[in-house]
Design an enzyme around this catalytic site. Structure first.
Site, PDB file in Angstrom:
ATOM      1  N   LYS A 197       0.847  -1.203   0.000  1.00  0.00           N
ATOM      2  CA  LYS A 197       0.000   0.000   0.000  1.00  0.00           C
ATOM      3  C   LYS A 197       0.878   1.246   0.000  1.00  0.00           C
ATOM      4  O   LYS A 197       1.899   1.304   0.689  1.00  0.00           O
ATOM      5  CB  LYS A 197      -0.892  -0.031   1.238  1.00  0.00           C
ATOM      6  CG  LYS A 197      -1.865   1.137   1.368  1.00  0.00           C
ATOM      7  CD  LYS A 197      -2.701   0.955   2.625  1.00  0.00           C
ATOM      8  CE  LYS A 197      -3.759   2.042   2.769  1.00  0.00           C
ATOM      9  NZ  LYS A 197      -4.601   1.805   3.973  1.00  0.00           N
TER      10      LYS A 197
ATOM     11  N   SER B  94      -9.219   1.782   3.472  1.00  0.00           N
ATOM     12  CA  SER B  94      -8.406   2.530   2.532  1.00  0.00           C
ATOM     13  C   SER B  94      -7.379   1.689   1.770  1.00  0.00           C
ATOM     14  O   SER B  94      -6.712   2.194   0.869  1.00  0.00           O
ATOM     15  CB  SER B  94      -7.670   3.658   3.276  1.00  0.00           C
ATOM     16  OG  SER B  94      -6.794   3.112   4.265  1.00  0.00           O
TER      17      SER B  94
ATOM     18  N   SER C  25      -9.566  -0.358   7.379  1.00  0.00           N
ATOM     19  CA  SER C  25      -8.848  -0.218   6.120  1.00  0.00           C
ATOM     20  C   SER C  25      -8.293  -1.482   5.506  1.00  0.00           C
ATOM     21  O   SER C  25      -7.984  -1.513   4.319  1.00  0.00           O
ATOM     22  CB  SER C  25      -7.715   0.803   6.265  1.00  0.00           C
ATOM     23  OG  SER C  25      -8.238   2.077   6.487  1.00  0.00           O
TER      24      SER C  25
END
Length: 448
Positions: free
Chosen positions: A79, A155, A179
């Site tokens: 990420k 996220s 997330s």
């Protein structure tokens, strides 16, 4: 629009690599090609040259009979909140459009490399991780591989999408309130949030120091277990994977209104999961959490205040560089009094303790991961029986309490009775640690 997805299990991939049926160079090269052709907006940047060179070294090690463990030669994604040496960390924002290349890896990236994993790409994130939908970022929304009109959740949007699309079997994410688990649920993969503090967050862009966790997105529970073993131990190789024996496990079933989903398919998925556990020897225990609404209400104060403190200078100087929805969430905390923040922290600690007392007799909780399945991109609300339901809140309400209690939790794909979008089932550790939670989750495992 539904894209073609070819999912290879982590175990199968590892066997191919170790046996020599597939070399790390072949695997990494193929993965880079897949990611370069990605149609889900999951990829921020490829680290192709470095990845191929690392794969070559790992291939030579195997030829000499050297094996680092189950991650040897496995391509992984990261990420774009984590530092990866030689690549900028832009966190999904134009605020960091000119960010320099990182001069070192985040500790979690280092541990993956040492165990033989090959970092091939940085992946999409909702801007600064401030959102559970995955559709607000400088590079545009991530697209759900099951339906390109739907959100991935956030996220850790790119990590979930890349796995659901079949590009990767493992990726790093984060989890401050939803997330890792929410995008895992919406994309039909596995998302692990370990207990708070078990994995270091150094060189990971912060959202909330109180609630930030490093997370793992994976194609299956076996991959998540191997990753946990590697990441949680300085010299972990991922060698120990616990068999999914749940006989005698006490499973708590929260029955308060707060925990009920808004989609009947999610209710059915949890019911099926519970019945499966009961059939394998687990005992089901109804639990009540009368403090949950008050506990959950502290989340926005704690996270909002801490996030604003991180962004205050940029908001003053570079407001136009933020996505509108991000600045709208941050700015209201500008004038929030310190007393309100401290009161929220104290209330959180008190009620987290009360919640443990309320459910402390069980080993795990089993409940839905989200109240909704993947909604259409850009929709802030959906109509449920004539009531406007805010999407963002519905996607994080059932996950954020466990960032406040700091317990380990994992989302796994559940049974989908209507043949439609994925449904997530969440297993939360009360008496069990991460490996125990993954053991229970493995008993529910189904192919993505």
């Amino acid at each position: 629009m539904t894209s073609e997805r070819v999912i290879v299990s982590f175990r199968e991939l590892g066997m191919q690599l170790r046996s020599g049926a597939l070399s790390p160079v072949e695997h990494v090269t193929d993965t880079l090609s897949r990611l370069a052709a990605d149609t889900h907006n999951a990829v921020i940047t490829l680290d192709a040259e470095r990845a191929v060179e690392q794969a070559r070294v790992l291939t030579e090690e195997l030829a000499r009979g050297e094996w680092r463990g189950p991650l040897h030669g496995v391509a992984v994604g990261v990420k774009d909140l984590f530092d990866v040496v030689g690549l900028p960390t832009r966190a999904g924002s134009n605020v960091l459009a000119d960010a320099p290349a990182a001069d070192a890896d985040a500790p979690m990236v280092t541990r993956l490399r040492e165990a033989g994993a090959v970092v091939v790409a940085k992946l999409h994130t909702h801007e600064f991780a401030i959102g559970s939908t995955g559709d607000a970022a400088a590079t545009g929304p991530a697209l759900n591989p099951h339906d390109h009109t739907r959100i991935t959740g956030g996220s850790s949007s790119g990590s979930a999408a890349a796995i659901a699309a079949g590009h990767l079997t493992l990726a790093l994410g984060t989890d401050t309130g939803a997330s890792s688990r929410t995008p895992a649920a919406l994309c039909g993969v596995v998302g692990l949030k370990p207990a708070f503090g078990t994995l270091p967050t150094e060189r990971v862009f912060p959202l909330s120091e109180t609630c930030d966790h490093v997370g793992v997105l994976a194609a299956d529970t076996h991959a998540a277990g191997v990753a946990w073993d590697v990441l949680s131990k300085t010299h972990g190789t991922g060698g120990r994977v616990q068999a999914p024996d749940v006989a005698g496990v006490r499973v708590g079933v929260p029955v308060d209104d707060y925990w009920r989903p808004l989609d009947p398919v999610l209710t059915a998925a949890v019911d099926t999961a519970l019945e499966s556990l009961r059939a394998r020897g687990a005992s089901l225990v109804e639990v009540r959490t009368p403090m949950i609404d008050e506990l959950a209400a502290t989340y926005s104060v704690i996270v909002g205040t801490e996030a604003y403190a991180t962004h205050a200078m940029w908001l003053a100087d570079r407001l136009a560089d933020y996505q509108g929805v991000t600045s709208e969430r941050l700015l209201p905390w500008k004038e929030h009094p310190a007393r309100g923040y401290v009161d929220a922290l104290r209330t959180c600690r008190r009620l987290a303790s009360a919640m443990r007392q309320a459910v402390g007799d069980v080993d795990v909780l089993v409940l839905p991961t989200t109240r909704l399945r993947a909604t259409r991109i850009g929709m802030p609300e959906v109509d449920i029986a004539g009531t406007a339901v805010p999407v963002r809140a519905a996607l994080s309400a059932l996950t954020l309490p466990f960032n406040l209690t700091r317990w380990p939790a994992v989302s796994v794909p559940g049974d989908v009775t209507d043949g439609g979008l994925p449904a997530g089932v969440q297993v939360v550790g009360v008496g069990f640690d991460e490996r125990g939670v993954l053991c229970v989750a493995s008993a529910l495992a189904r192919r993505v």
